[in-house]
Design a protein around this motif. Structure first.
Motif, PDB file in Angstrom:
ATOM      1  N   ALA A  49       0.155   7.018  -7.053  1.00 41.76           N
ATOM      2  CA  ALA A  49      -1.271   7.298  -7.286  1.00 41.76           C
ATOM      3  C   ALA A  49      -1.479   8.627  -8.001  1.00 41.76           C
ATOM      4  O   ALA A  49      -2.355   8.747  -8.881  1.00 41.76           O
ATOM      5  CB  ALA A  49      -2.015   7.285  -5.949  1.00 41.76           C
ATOM      6  N   ALA A  50      -0.690   9.633  -7.655  1.00 44.09           N
ATOM      7  CA  ALA A  50      -0.865  10.952  -8.273  1.00 44.09           C
ATOM      8  C   ALA A  50      -0.533  10.949  -9.762  1.00 44.09           C
ATOM      9  O   ALA A  50      -0.999  11.811 -10.516  1.00 44.09           O
ATOM     10  CB  ALA A  50       0.019  11.979  -7.560  1.00 44.09           C
ATOM     11  N   ARG A  73      -5.412  -1.017  -4.538  1.00 45.70           N
ATOM     12  CA  ARG A  73      -5.614  -0.690  -3.114  1.00 45.70           C
ATOM     13  C   ARG A  73      -6.650  -1.624  -2.492  1.00 45.70           C
ATOM     14  O   ARG A  73      -6.473  -2.118  -1.377  1.00 45.70           O
ATOM     15  CB  ARG A  73      -6.073   0.767  -2.976  1.00 45.70           C
ATOM     16  CG  ARG A  73      -4.948   1.793  -2.998  1.00 45.70           C
ATOM     17  CD  ARG A  73      -5.485   3.132  -2.550  1.00 45.70           C
ATOM     18  NE  ARG A  73      -4.422   4.127  -2.453  1.00 45.70           N
ATOM     19  CZ  ARG A  73      -4.451   5.305  -3.054  1.00 45.70           C
ATOM     20  NH1 ARG A  73      -5.500   5.647  -3.793  1.00 45.70           N
ATOM     21  NH2 ARG A  73      -3.459   6.164  -2.895  1.00 45.70           N
ATOM     22  N   VAL A 127       1.890   1.856  -3.513  1.00 41.66           N
ATOM     23  CA  VAL A 127       0.791   2.389  -4.326  1.00 41.66           C
ATOM     24  C   VAL A 127       0.673   3.895  -4.130  1.00 41.66           C
ATOM     25  O   VAL A 127       0.484   4.661  -5.094  1.00 41.66           O
ATOM     26  CB  VAL A 127      -0.540   1.692  -3.972  1.00 41.66           C
ATOM     27  CG1 VAL A 127      -1.702   2.386  -4.698  1.00 41.66           C
ATOM     28  CG2 VAL A 127      -0.495   0.217  -4.347  1.00 41.66           C
ATOM     29  N   ASP A 128       0.806   4.338  -2.889  1.00 41.43           N
ATOM     30  CA  ASP A 128       0.676   5.778  -2.606  1.00 41.43           C
ATOM     31  C   ASP A 128       1.719   6.614  -3.338  1.00 41.43           C
ATOM     32  O   ASP A 128       1.490   7.788  -3.632  1.00 41.43           O
ATOM     33  CB  ASP A 128       0.802   6.021  -1.089  1.00 41.43           C
ATOM     34  CG  ASP A 128      -0.398   5.493  -0.324  1.00 41.43           C
ATOM     35  OD1 ASP A 128      -1.456   5.285  -0.955  1.00 41.43           O
ATOM     36  OD2 ASP A 128      -0.281   5.273   0.901  1.00 41.43           O
ATOM     37  N   THR A 129       2.854   6.018  -3.656  1.00 41.24           N
ATOM     38  CA  THR A 129       3.925   6.796  -4.303  1.00 41.24           C
ATOM     39  C   THR A 129       3.623   7.111  -5.767  1.00 41.24           C
ATOM     40  O   THR A 129       4.245   8.019  -6.336  1.00 41.24           O
ATOM     41  CB  THR A 129       5.271   6.040  -4.232  1.00 41.24           C
ATOM     42  OG1 THR A 129       5.169   4.839  -5.023  1.00 41.24           O
ATOM     43  CG2 THR A 129       5.647   5.700  -2.801  1.00 41.24           C
ATOM     44  N   GLN A 155     -12.874   0.993  -1.950  1.00 45.00           N
ATOM     45  CA  GLN A 155     -11.970   1.053  -3.110  1.00 45.00           C
ATOM     46  C   GLN A 155     -12.483   0.196  -4.268  1.00 45.00           C
ATOM     47  O   GLN A 155     -12.339   0.568  -5.434  1.00 45.00           O
ATOM     48  CB  GLN A 155     -10.561   0.607  -2.691  1.00 45.00           C
ATOM     49  CG  GLN A 155      -9.855   1.579  -1.755  1.00 45.00           C
ATOM     50  CD  GLN A 155      -9.592   2.930  -2.401  1.00 45.00           C
ATOM     51  OE1 GLN A 155      -9.162   3.007  -3.540  1.00 45.00           O
ATOM     52  NE2 GLN A 155      -9.873   4.011  -1.668  1.00 45.00           N
ATOM     53  N   LEU A 200       0.831  -1.219   0.000  1.00 43.06           N
ATOM     54  CA  LEU A 200       0.000   0.000   0.000  1.00 43.06           C
ATOM     55  C   LEU A 200       0.860   1.261   0.000  1.00 43.06           C
ATOM     56  O   LEU A 200       0.523   2.251  -0.654  1.00 43.06           O
ATOM     57  CB  LEU A 200      -0.929  -0.014   1.212  1.00 43.06           C
ATOM     58  CG  LEU A 200      -2.127  -0.972   1.098  1.00 43.06           C
ATOM     59  CD1 LEU A 200      -2.778  -1.195   2.469  1.00 43.06           C
ATOM     60  CD2 LEU A 200      -3.156  -0.425   0.101  1.00 43.06           C
ATOM     61  N   ARG A 201       1.955   1.231   0.731  1.00 48.54           N
ATOM     62  CA  ARG A 201       2.840   2.414   0.727  1.00 48.54           C
ATOM     63  C   ARG A 201       3.386   2.663  -0.675  1.00 48.54           C
ATOM     64  O   ARG A 201       3.527   3.811  -1.111  1.00 48.54           O
ATOM     65  CB  ARG A 201       3.990   2.209   1.726  1.00 48.54           C
ATOM     66  CG  ARG A 201       3.570   2.328   3.188  1.00 48.54           C
ATOM     67  CD  ARG A 201       4.778   2.460   4.108  1.00 48.54           C
ATOM     68  NE  ARG A 201       5.617   1.262   4.109  1.00 48.54           N
ATOM     69  CZ  ARG A 201       5.405   0.211   4.919  1.00 48.54           C
ATOM     70  NH1 ARG A 201       4.395   0.220   5.787  1.00 48.54           N
ATOM     71  NH2 ARG A 201       6.199  -0.838   4.875  1.00 48.54           N
ATOM     72  N   VAL A 208      -5.533   1.859  -9.813  1.00 47.00           N
ATOM     73  CA  VAL A 208      -5.032   2.309  -8.516  1.00 47.00           C
ATOM     74  C   VAL A 208      -5.998   1.862  -7.415  1.00 47.00           C
ATOM     75  O   VAL A 208      -5.592   1.251  -6.415  1.00 47.00           O
ATOM     76  CB  VAL A 208      -4.861   3.840  -8.490  1.00 47.00           C
ATOM     77  CG1 VAL A 208      -4.457   4.303  -7.094  1.00 47.00           C
ATOM     78  CG2 VAL A 208      -3.835   4.289  -9.529  1.00 47.00           C
TER      79      VAL A 208
END
Length: 400
Positions: A339-340, A352, A335-337, A368, A332-333, A348
């Motif tokens: 997502a933007a 998640r 994925v956060d990098t 989600q 998950l960490r 995405v």
């Protein structure tokens, strides 16, 4: 597209070679391609009824040449005389050459966007009619006809040669065609004809460039991926994710062929992105279960691929492997990098959701899954994601 018979297979193999000869002779790809399309229609009708002529390539070339002359009758007299003189030439070297690669490179020219390159490749190299391509991409035939016509206009006057620097673009277009068939954005999980056509064309390129490791890597990737297709749908045509597939239904012959091609490519000492993707696919195909999959090696391969391509989609895929090795929180960490970089992309939210479900966060996963279902353009995927959300809802007992 209807299932290809012997005549269809022969015509598709001959089409780009005849386009190449005519283009070399008259210097006008658009006119040559149009003439060959007309000749293919005549050939299909006559060969199906009367049998294949003794020299099918010569027959097709003569017919296409006559069609080309017919097209030119409205041109200025000077140009017509020059063209007729060129077409009366014995042929010699040009007739014996196989210009299929030249045609493919031209169809994948940088002046064309992906949609135009795919359509033009299927028509000029694949030998498909405009109607067949329109049906494959679920658009009206006039729309596809305009797309192909505009594509030919954009490359008018472009030199006709097999420039090696265009090969990466050609491989990318072939992979786009394959993915359009394997992961359809429409109403069905697969469009088998498109995937099969992509594999056929890639085999053709591979046969003409047997020493190219990336061409071999792409062919291996397609074969290894297509090997899983029989288990990717359930009894009612529903999407079945990799983790839930019946692996006894995977095509072992395709897996063996893809693995052998990949091994040979690696022995050449060159490693590209298609080979890495094929290596990941081979690890999945080799594993008897999700739990027995070599996730550490897949994680390492995705890390190399990520550095090579800088693709956020690759990072999403790596997040799954990281979660299987280091736990869902680590995935998950990751994925956060990225997502933007993929705003609104359903993958995405889907990634998640999967990782949150692995972590035991049912409420988070439920939300989600619903976001992903609303964002995807694939109807089978929408149904699958909605079903996953519904199952979590049933377990939590909360209202949606």
């Amino acid at each position: 597209m209807s299932p290809a018979g012997p005549v269809d297979d022969l015509l598709r193999a001959l089409a780009p070679r005849v386009v190449g000869v005519l283009t070399h002779r008259c210097g006008d790809f658009e006119a040559a391609e149009d003439a060959v399309q007309e000749a293919l229609i005549v050939a299909h009708t006559r060969w199906t009824a009367d049998g294949v002529p003794e020299s099918p390539r010569g027959w097709l070339l003569r017919t296409a040449s006559r069609k080309l002359l017919d097209q030119l009758r409205g041109d200025q007299a000077r140009r017509r005389r020059e063209m007729q003189a060129a077409l009366r030439e014995p042929g010699g070297e040009a007739y014996d050459r196989d210009d299929t690669l030249d045609v493919l490179m031209l169809c994948c020219h940088a002046a064309l966007n992906d949609a135009a390159a795919v359509a033009l490749t299927l028509r000029a190299v694949g030998g498909l009619t405009t109607a067949e391509i329109a049906r494959a991409f679920l658009v009206p035939e006039p729309t596809m006809g305009q797309r192909i016509s505009r594509a030919k206009q954009r490359i008018r006057g472009v030199p006709f040669d097999a420039a090696a620097q265009r090969l990466p673009a050609a491989l990318r277009v072939l992979y786009l065609i394959f993915n359009e068939g394997y992961a359809s954005g429409g109403d069905t999980v697969h469009r088998v004809e498109l995937s099969a056509e992509a594999i056929r064309l890639t085999r053709m390129v591979s046969a003409r460039r047997p020493g190219d490791a990336e061409v071999s890597g792409l062919l291996a990737l397609m074969l290894l991926t297509d090997a899983r297709r029989p288990a990717r749908t359930g009894p009612d045509g529903e999407l079945v994710p990799l983790a839930e597939q019946d692996r006894s239904r995977w095509d072992r012959e395709l897996t063996a062929e893809g693995t052998a091609i990949l091994d040979a490519a690696f022995r050449r000492g060159q490693v590209g992105e298609y080979q890495l993707q094929a290596a990941i696919a081979a690890l999945h195909n080799r594993a008897p279960s999700v739990g027995a999959t070599d996730w550490p090696q897949i994680q390492a391969l995705y890390a190399i691929l990520e550095r090579m391509t800088a693709s956020p989609v690759v990072t999403l895929n790596r997040a799954i492997a990281v979660a299987m090795v280091d736990g869902p929180a680590a995935g998950l960490r990751l994925v956060d990098t990225v997502a933007a970089q993929l705003p609104g992309h359903h993958r995405v939210a889907a990634t998640r959701a999967h990782l949150l479900e692995l972590a035991g966060d049912r409420d988070g996963a439920f939300g989600q899954y619903r976001i992903a279902a609303a964002a995807t353009t694939s109807e089978p995927e929408r149904r699958y994601l909605t079903l996953r959300a519904a199952r979590l809802h049933a377990r939590t007992g909360k209202r949606s």
